[in-house]
Design a protein around this motif. Structure first.
Motif, PDB file in Angstrom:
ATOM      1  N   ARG B 167       0.579  -1.303   0.199  1.00  0.00           N
ATOM      2  CA  ARG B 167      -0.102   0.040   0.036  1.00  0.00           C
ATOM      3  C   ARG B 167       0.708   1.265  -0.046  1.00  0.00           C
ATOM      4  N   LEU B 210      -5.776   4.915  -4.787  1.00  0.00           N
ATOM      5  CA  LEU B 210      -6.832   3.809  -4.638  1.00  0.00           C
ATOM      6  C   LEU B 210      -6.145   3.148  -3.516  1.00  0.00           C
ATOM      7  N   LEU B 213      -6.819   3.982   0.231  1.00  0.00           N
ATOM      8  CA  LEU B 213      -8.355   3.814   0.527  1.00  0.00           C
ATOM      9  C   LEU B 213      -8.196   2.436   1.427  1.00  0.00           C
ATOM     10  N   SER B 214      -9.427   2.414   1.986  1.00  0.00           N
ATOM     11  CA  SER B 214      -9.352   1.180   2.881  1.00  0.00           C
ATOM     12  C   SER B 214      -9.915   0.043   2.028  1.00  0.00           C
ATOM     13  N   GLY B 215     -10.369   0.195   0.965  1.00  0.00           N
ATOM     14  CA  GLY B 215     -10.974  -0.997  -0.032  1.00  0.00           C
ATOM     15  C   GLY B 215      -9.610  -1.727  -0.590  1.00  0.00           C
ATOM     16  N   ALA B 217      -7.017  -2.360   0.997  1.00  0.00           N
ATOM     17  CA  ALA B 217      -6.323  -3.453   1.958  1.00  0.00           C
ATOM     18  C   ALA B 217      -6.961  -4.564   1.751  1.00  0.00           C
ATOM     19  N   MET B 218      -8.363  -4.526   1.482  1.00  0.00           N
ATOM     20  CA  MET B 218      -9.453  -5.928   1.393  1.00  0.00           C
ATOM     21  C   MET B 218      -8.830  -6.490   0.102  1.00  0.00           C
ATOM     22  N   PHE B 219      -8.730  -5.691  -1.021  1.00  0.00           N
ATOM     23  CA  PHE B 219      -8.337  -6.494  -2.172  1.00  0.00           C
ATOM     24  C   PHE B 219      -7.011  -7.047  -2.017  1.00  0.00           C
ATOM     25  N   ILE B 221      -5.618  -8.377   0.464  1.00  0.00           N
ATOM     26  CA  ILE B 221      -5.743  -9.715   1.369  1.00  0.00           C
ATOM     27  C   ILE B 221      -6.610 -10.741   0.568  1.00  0.00           C
ATOM     28  N   GLY B 222      -7.517 -10.326  -0.120  1.00  0.00           N
ATOM     29  CA  GLY B 222      -8.274 -11.323  -0.857  1.00  0.00           C
ATOM     30  C   GLY B 222      -7.349 -11.805  -1.856  1.00  0.00           C
ATOM     31  N   VAL B 223      -6.489 -11.242  -2.342  1.00  0.00           N
ATOM     32  CA  VAL B 223      -5.712 -11.644  -3.696  1.00  0.00           C
ATOM     33  C   VAL B 223      -4.642 -12.449  -2.964  1.00  0.00           C
ATOM     34  N   ILE B 225      -4.855 -14.262  -0.179  1.00  0.00           N
ATOM     35  CA  ILE B 225      -5.585 -15.574   0.041  1.00  0.00           C
ATOM     36  C   ILE B 225      -5.645 -16.528  -1.015  1.00  0.00           C
ATOM     37  N   TRP B 226      -5.939 -15.685  -2.051  1.00  0.00           N
ATOM     38  CA  TRP B 226      -6.043 -16.217  -3.419  1.00  0.00           C
ATOM     39  C   TRP B 226      -4.548 -16.995  -3.725  1.00  0.00           C
TER      40      TRP B 226
END
Lengths: 199, 239
Positions: B167, B210, B213-215, B217-219, B221-223, B225-226
């Motif tokens: 980030r 981007l 933004l907090s979003g 961090a979610m992306f 982490i999602g990636v 995990i993937w």
């Protein structure tokens, strides 16, 4: 008007889950169906609305230098807050069980979970750092709870539909839930332009 | 710690202080049993600090300290804690440790203390701490609980720092901004680094807002995990 402003701001613009990641654990664990998400969401609104003014009173009457004890005891804040939250959750659970068994049965298992929901403690700590007064902190608590409620309902609804879509296997479950949460966070950002004075 | 292991009467021979089992306790949470990407515990709160690397490193150290010592103390007390009030006892132990961390940080580095604001206090409700106490320390000896605590804290910190590096690098072009080690790596110098003559490559790079933004961090982490599950297929969610 100021109170409506705080309510809207804490519910949409500074959403506890989507902006501050508060209460993520139960948000991810209990969002598989809309029905359970609804119960947990209601319980969070309830507990936030109750603990916020109590913690406000504790901070301003007991712990501050100008309070009843006349000493600066802010270092005890974390311990007292968590004790208040744990005991309020217990109390709320007993009251609901006594007066409304129907509501108790629908909320039942979720109530004890709320003690360790970061959104509750986080809300109280934010309330302190933002220096709200008593009525503002109630508005902040209810608004924050409402925002949390909206977010968990939304993700539960999306995850129910998601069962029928073809997600890559390693992304299934958790991974996709995170990406959806990120997208929801971006969507909520578009509410930044809301002018609370218009309400 | 050595005495507590030696005292155990049924142990026929003295177990090594740091054998393969103990090593597994430390390394398991870094991969197969990562608190964030596998156990999904403790995502609460701490991710909000990952916009910059430096506060994230401090946050990770704080979490390691709290998980390690709360595991140790709970494990020492595990036989004298009545089952009905164990949650409250655990909460008090955690809250005390977090208060210590908070006060120490406030005294040593007020700048970072302000940046982390409420999130240091929120380590109390970080599910990973409570989760390990319930799942491990209440049933294991102090030394092993201590190692388990450190392992889980490190597994947690690792993810926190990976997210923060991505980030900060793409969002601000710098690394370790706010600390003495601050460097500008790509793009125009950010507000956090006052020295505008700082060496910077790829001057044409425009900071990607981007990522702040907090979003984002979610992306990330999602990636993560993937990637983690692709690389380690036994973790794939079958349901």
């Amino acid at each position: 008007m100021e109170l409506v402003n705080i309510f809207i701001k804490s519910a949409f613009i500074e959403n506890l889950v989507l902006t501050y990641f508060l209460g993520m654990c139960s948000y991810l664990a209990v969002s598989k169906t809309v029905k359970t998400a609804f119960g947990l969401g209601l319980a969070v609104i309830f507990v936030l609305g109750i603990t916020m003014p109590i913690n406000w009173l504790i901070t301003n009457l007991l712990l501050s230098e100008t309070g009843l004890l006349g000493m600066d005891l802010t270092f005890l804040r974390l311990i007292l807050f968590i004790a208040v939250i744990a005991s309020m959750v217990q109390l709320v659970e007993m009251v609901i069980e006594k007066f409304s068994p129907a509501l108790y049965n629908s909320l039942g298992i979720f109530l004890p979970l709320i003690t360790v929901n970061c959104a509750i403690l986080g809300g109280s700590l934010f309330m302190v750092s933002k220096e709200y007064n008593l009525s503002e902190s109630v508005a902040f608590g209810l608004g924050g709870g409402f925002g949390w409620f909206l977010a968990i309902i939304a993700i539960a609804a999306i995850r129910e539909k998601l069962k029928y879509s073809n997600v890559p296997a390693p992304l299934r479950g958790l991974g996709i839930a995170f990406i959806i949460t990120g997208l929801m966070g971006l969507a909520f950002l578009s509410l930044l332009g809301i002018d609370p004075a218009a309400f | 710690m050595a005495e507590t292991i030696a005292k155990k009467p049924e142990a026929k021979e003295r177990e090594p202080l740091f054998g393969p089992k103990e090593k597994k306790l430390l390394t398991d949470p870094l991969n197969d049993n990562n608190p964030i990407t596998v156990q999904v515990l403790g995502i609460c709160s701490a991710l909000a600090v990952t916009t910059l690397v430096y506060p994230s490193v401090i946050m990770s150290i704080a979490v390691v300290f709290v998980t390690a010592f709360s595991s140790l103390f709970t494990s020492l007390l595990r036989k004298s804690i009545p089952k009905q009030v164990r949650m409250i006892v655990q909460l008090v132990i955690i809250a005390t440790l977090v208060t210590i961390v908070e006060q120490v940080l406030k005294a040593l580095n007020f700048e970072v203390y302000k940046q982390l604001s409420v999130f240091i206090g929120l380590i109390i409700t970080n599910c990973i701490v409570m989760g390990r106490l319930e799942a491990f320390s209440m049933a294991n000896r102090p030394w092993r609980s201590f190692l388990d605590g450190i392992g889980n804290g490190l597994g947690y910190g690792a993810i926190l720092i990976i997210v923060a590096v991505l980030r900060e690098l793409f969002g601000k072009g710098s690394l370790f901004a706010g600390s003495p080690l601050a460097i500008q790596i790509i793009g125009p110098s950010s507000d956090y680094i006052l020295d505008t003559s700082a060496i910077s490559w790829l001057g044409w790079y425009q900071n990607n807002n981007l990522m702040v933004l907090s979003g984002a961090a979610m992306f990330i982490i999602g990636v993560l995990i993937w990637v983690h599950r692709t690389w380690n297929p036994k973790l794939v969610d079958v349901s």
